[in-house]
Design a protein around this motif. Structure first.
Motif, PDB file in Angstrom:
ATOM      1  N   TYR A  37     -53.516  27.205 154.064  1.00 49.16           N
ATOM      2  CA  TYR A  37     -52.743  28.179 154.464  1.00 49.16           C
ATOM      3  C   TYR A  37     -53.757  28.561 155.139  1.00 49.16           C
ATOM      4  O   TYR A  37     -52.675  29.219 156.815  1.00 49.16           O
ATOM      5  CB  TYR A  37     -52.641  28.548 153.336  1.00 49.16           C
ATOM      6  N   GLY A  38     -54.546  29.247 155.410  1.00 46.62           N
ATOM      7  CA  GLY A  38     -55.324  30.147 156.590  1.00 46.62           C
ATOM      8  C   GLY A  38     -55.519  29.542 157.566  1.00 46.62           C
ATOM      9  O   GLY A  38     -55.401  30.037 158.542  1.00 46.62           O
ATOM     10  N   MET A  39     -55.446  28.123 157.188  1.00 44.29           N
ATOM     11  CA  MET A  39     -56.072  27.841 158.324  1.00 44.29           C
ATOM     12  C   MET A  39     -54.679  27.611 159.674  1.00 44.29           C
ATOM     13  O   MET A  39     -54.335  27.091 160.648  1.00 44.29           O
ATOM     14  CB  MET A  39     -56.256  26.243 158.321  1.00 44.29           C
ATOM     15  N   VAL A  40     -53.706  26.663 159.016  1.00 40.96           N
ATOM     16  CA  VAL A  40     -52.347  26.629 159.724  1.00 40.96           C
ATOM     17  C   VAL A  40     -51.921  27.814 160.009  1.00 40.96           C
ATOM     18  O   VAL A  40     -51.638  27.760 161.120  1.00 40.96           O
ATOM     19  CB  VAL A  40     -51.062  26.351 158.288  1.00 40.96           C
ATOM     20  N   ALA A  41     -52.383  29.567 159.712  1.00 44.34           N
ATOM     21  CA  ALA A  41     -52.211  30.345 160.121  1.00 44.34           C
ATOM     22  C   ALA A  41     -53.116  30.320 161.099  1.00 44.34           C
ATOM     23  O   ALA A  41     -52.659  31.268 162.853  1.00 44.34           O
ATOM     24  CB  ALA A  41     -52.144  32.005 159.341  1.00 44.34           C
ATOM     25  N   VAL A  42     -54.337  30.333 161.706  1.00 43.61           N
ATOM     26  CA  VAL A  42     -55.253  30.556 162.383  1.00 43.61           C
ATOM     27  C   VAL A  42     -54.089  29.468 163.903  1.00 43.61           C
ATOM     28  O   VAL A  42     -54.458  30.050 165.023  1.00 43.61           O
ATOM     29  CB  VAL A  42     -56.909  29.783 161.624  1.00 43.61           C
ATOM     30  N   ILE A  43     -54.131  29.205 163.284  1.00 41.20           N
ATOM     31  CA  ILE A  43     -53.435  27.589 164.637  1.00 41.20           C
ATOM     32  C   ILE A  43     -53.088  28.455 165.091  1.00 41.20           C
ATOM     33  O   ILE A  43     -51.976  28.526 165.946  1.00 41.20           O
ATOM     34  CB  ILE A  43     -52.763  25.920 164.271  1.00 41.20           C
ATOM     35  N   GLY A  44     -51.703  29.324 164.382  1.00 43.72           N
ATOM     36  CA  GLY A  44     -50.468  30.282 165.291  1.00 43.72           C
ATOM     37  C   GLY A  44     -51.878  31.281 165.706  1.00 43.72           C
ATOM     38  O   GLY A  44     -50.523  31.198 166.892  1.00 43.72           O
ATOM     39  N   ALA A  45     -52.262  31.442 165.386  1.00 49.08           N
ATOM     40  CA  ALA A  45     -53.346  32.692 165.758  1.00 49.08           C
ATOM     41  C   ALA A  45     -53.264  31.630 167.728  1.00 49.08           C
ATOM     42  O   ALA A  45     -53.432  32.428 168.398  1.00 49.08           O
ATOM     43  CB  ALA A  45     -54.031  33.111 165.450  1.00 49.08           C
ATOM     44  N   TYR A  46     -53.771  30.599 167.320  1.00 45.89           N
ATOM     45  CA  TYR A  46     -54.578  29.829 168.241  1.00 45.89           C
ATOM     46  C   TYR A  46     -53.204  29.792 169.646  1.00 45.89           C
ATOM     47  O   TYR A  46     -53.643  30.156 170.894  1.00 45.89           O
ATOM     48  CB  TYR A  46     -55.476  28.938 168.374  1.00 45.89           C
ATOM     49  N   VAL A  47     -52.391  29.216 169.126  1.00 43.13           N
ATOM     50  CA  VAL A  47     -51.399  29.727 170.105  1.00 43.13           C
ATOM     51  C   VAL A  47     -50.687  30.918 170.769  1.00 43.13           C
ATOM     52  O   VAL A  47     -50.496  30.038 171.581  1.00 43.13           O
ATOM     53  CB  VAL A  47     -49.837  28.598 169.228  1.00 43.13           C
TER      54      VAL A  47
END
Lengths: 291, 288
Positions: A35-45
């Motif tokens: 869950y947290g990693m998917v969110a971080v990918i969003g932040a990276y994008v």
């Protein structure tokens, strides 16, 4: 006071993270550590969009959240749903989601390198506002405002719409909801969409304070879990309070003990709550156990 | 040849650690993600004594076991009150707390710089083909551990600990104090893993906190699950496979810059595929 204000602001972003986690958990009943990693990918994008297309922060944040939602939906429908159907226990799924976390984290490290990327709403350093003797930076204002707005929207959605009612119904009793003829699988997918969306927003907000790193995927999901458990799994208001409490406790910990003990403070808080009040501040049910 | 020996030694060290993990997780159902921290405690306790106090290796051996046993005993008090997912979370939290300690207790651990030039067993230093002797000591230790665990598991004590895994309430009603059984299992499992940590420290001779962060704890659990929970030979198979497989990636000709990441990704993939198709692992007899 300044410490408590800082804690409340970063805590409101943790709370958002915790609410999303709690929402997903209450319908699927397993811990999704990716869950947290998917969110971080969003932040990276969002970071990439801001830097290469010089998009506005809010627009980039929304675009990043959409990408995260896509990944979240895929992970649910390709991996977790079939596993549940095969009768995997919640521990099996927890371990599998950790596998997914490792994969996503390392793919992000390959794409965006293993360094901290800084994110700010503006290129220039803006002066902070003075509020009754307390200083609040524009970045912090953004975090607090967006977090509050998201929570209000979510609360209205869950309380006033039919979809929201169905989601709360699943949280209460999944079998009964199925018997009543609601499409539970479709609702679970919708919950994944909502939960991942607000988690990505939250990760992009937190990035304003601490930047983005691939390892933040673990850090953030742990904060989400702690906020959700303190508040009581499945309770939106609980996760809100849990997130704020965690934010304040962490900032007080940093002030009195130093930043290097941040994880220790967070986990001690978690352990104390699990031992003393495992059902959390607001929960209807105890944390589901294997035995 | 030297390279093969290196792989064999690493596999043996991890096999020993995974035996400890599996004793707790497989046979007693304590799915802990903190054995990497136990390895770290054993490694630091042994390394500090060997390096600063110049004690003989057997003393460091005992001290590493004792230090880890003590840590496991203390941790067991909050931990054993919890069940299922919350047990997993708090034990995971302990690996973060231990990492914070390794990193910040500078007077003892030298912080992020770590400890360098840790001496190995004296016997090894006296002889030329030192690595072979080191491996022999390790293999002997593994055999003793295997034999010991086998005996324990066959005894009536072993029957009770497996019963606590299946159903704690029923075991309690049958008149066994399940908490003290589980506590003793957790302590012994910690001691075994801690001793593996000491061997790791004296083999690679340089340790720093990042070696013992949560990744190691996760890796040990993956090894135990891959080999099969509640299987002694599975522990060794799991550890060896996960040491050898990423090494094979080296021969694929991947550039160095992405080697570490691709090794991690392969771990993640193994974990997912395993959980998807065979949650009991290779030789496992217990499904989580």
């Amino acid at each position: 006071m300044q410490i408590i204000l800082n804690g409340l602001i970063v805590g409101s972003a943790y709370a958002l993270m915790g609410i999303g986690f709690s929402l997903i958990y209450s319908t699927v009943r397993y811990f999704n550590l990716a869950y947290g990693m998917v969110a971080v990918i969003g932040a990276y994008v969002a970071y990439t969009l801001m830097n290469s297309w010089s998009l506005n922060y809010v627009i980039a944040m929304l675009a990043g959240a959409l990408v995260a939602v896509l990944i979240g939906m895929l992970s649910s429908s390709i991996l977790f749903k079939p596993m549940v159907r095969r009768g995997g226990s919640s521990l099996v799924i927890l371990v599998a989601s950790f596998g997914l976390l490792i994969i996503l984290q390392n793919i992000s490290a390959l794409i965006w390198q293993n360094t901290t990327r800084a994110l700010s709403i503006s290129d220039r350093i803006l002066p902070g506002y003075n509020l009754f003797g307390l200083i609040i930076t524009p970045n912090q204002l953004m975090i607090g405002a967006v977090a509050l707005l998201m929570m209000l929207i979510l609360e209205l959605f869950l309380k006033k719409t039919r979809y929201g009612m169905a989601i709360r119904a699943i949280g209460d009793n999944q079998e009964l909801t199925k018997v009543l003829g609601l499409k539970t699988e479709q609702i679970i997918l919708a919950v994944y969409v909502i939960g991942t969306f607000i988690s990505a927003i939250s990760a992009t907000l937190i990035a304003l304070e601490i930047g983005i790193r691939p390892t933040h995927g673990v850090t953030l999901v742990i904060k989400a879990i702690i906020a959700a458990i303190i508040g009581g799994l499945g309770s939106i208001r609980g996760a809100l309070l849990g997130g704020l409490l965690l934010g304040v406790a962490e900032n007080l910990g940093i002030y009195f003990l130093g930043g290097q003990w941040q994880d220790t403070v967070a986990f001690t808080l978690l352990a104390v709550f699990l031992l003393v009040r495992p059902e959390g501040l607001f929960a209807k049910k105890r944390l589901v156990s294997v035995n | 040849m030297d390279y093969l020996l290196h792989i064999a030694i690493l596999s043996s060290i991890y096999s020993l650690a995974v035996l400890g993990q599996n004793y707790a997780s497989g046979y007693t159902g304590l799915i802990s993600i903190n054995h990497g921290a136990f390895m770290g405690i054993g490694a630091y306790a042994g390394a500090i004594l060997l390096k600063w106090y110049g004690v003989p290796f057997p003393v460091a051996f005992l001290a590493a076991g004792a230090a880890t046993g003590l840590a496991a005993w203390l941790l067991s008090f909050p931990l054993l009150k919890l069940k299922g997912d919350s047990f997993v979370l708090v034990s995971f939290g302990f690996s973060f707390i231990a990492f914070n300690l390794f990193l910040n207790w500078r007077g003892l651990t030298n912080g992020a710089l770590g400890l360098k030039a840790i001496p190995g067993p004296e016997l090894v230093n006296l002889l030329d083909n030192t690595k072979i002797i080191f491996l022999a000591i390790l293999l002997a230790l593994i055999l003793i551990t295997l034999w010991g665990l086998h005996k324990i598991l066959q005894s009536s004590y072993g029957v009770v600990i497996r019963a606590t895994r299946e159903n704690q309430k029923v075991t309690q009603i049958a008149g066994h104090c399940t908490d003290s059984y589980r506590r003793s299992v957790f302590v012994l499992s910690g001691v075994i893993t801690g001793i593996a940590g000491l061997f790791l420290a004296s083999y690679i001779s340089t340790i720093d906190p990042t070696l013992f962060n949560y990744h190691l704890s996760v890796l040990l659990l993956i090894m135990a699950i891959l080999g099969g929970l509640a299987s002694l030979k599975g522990s060794i198979a799991g550890a060896t496979l996960l040491i050898v497989l990423p090494e094979l990636l080296r021969f694929l000709g991947l550039p160095n810059s992405i080697l570490a990441e691709s090794q991690q990704i392969s771990y993640g993939l193994i974990l997912i595929l395993l959980m998807y198709y065979r949650p009991v692992g290779l030789f496992g007899t217990y499904k989580i």
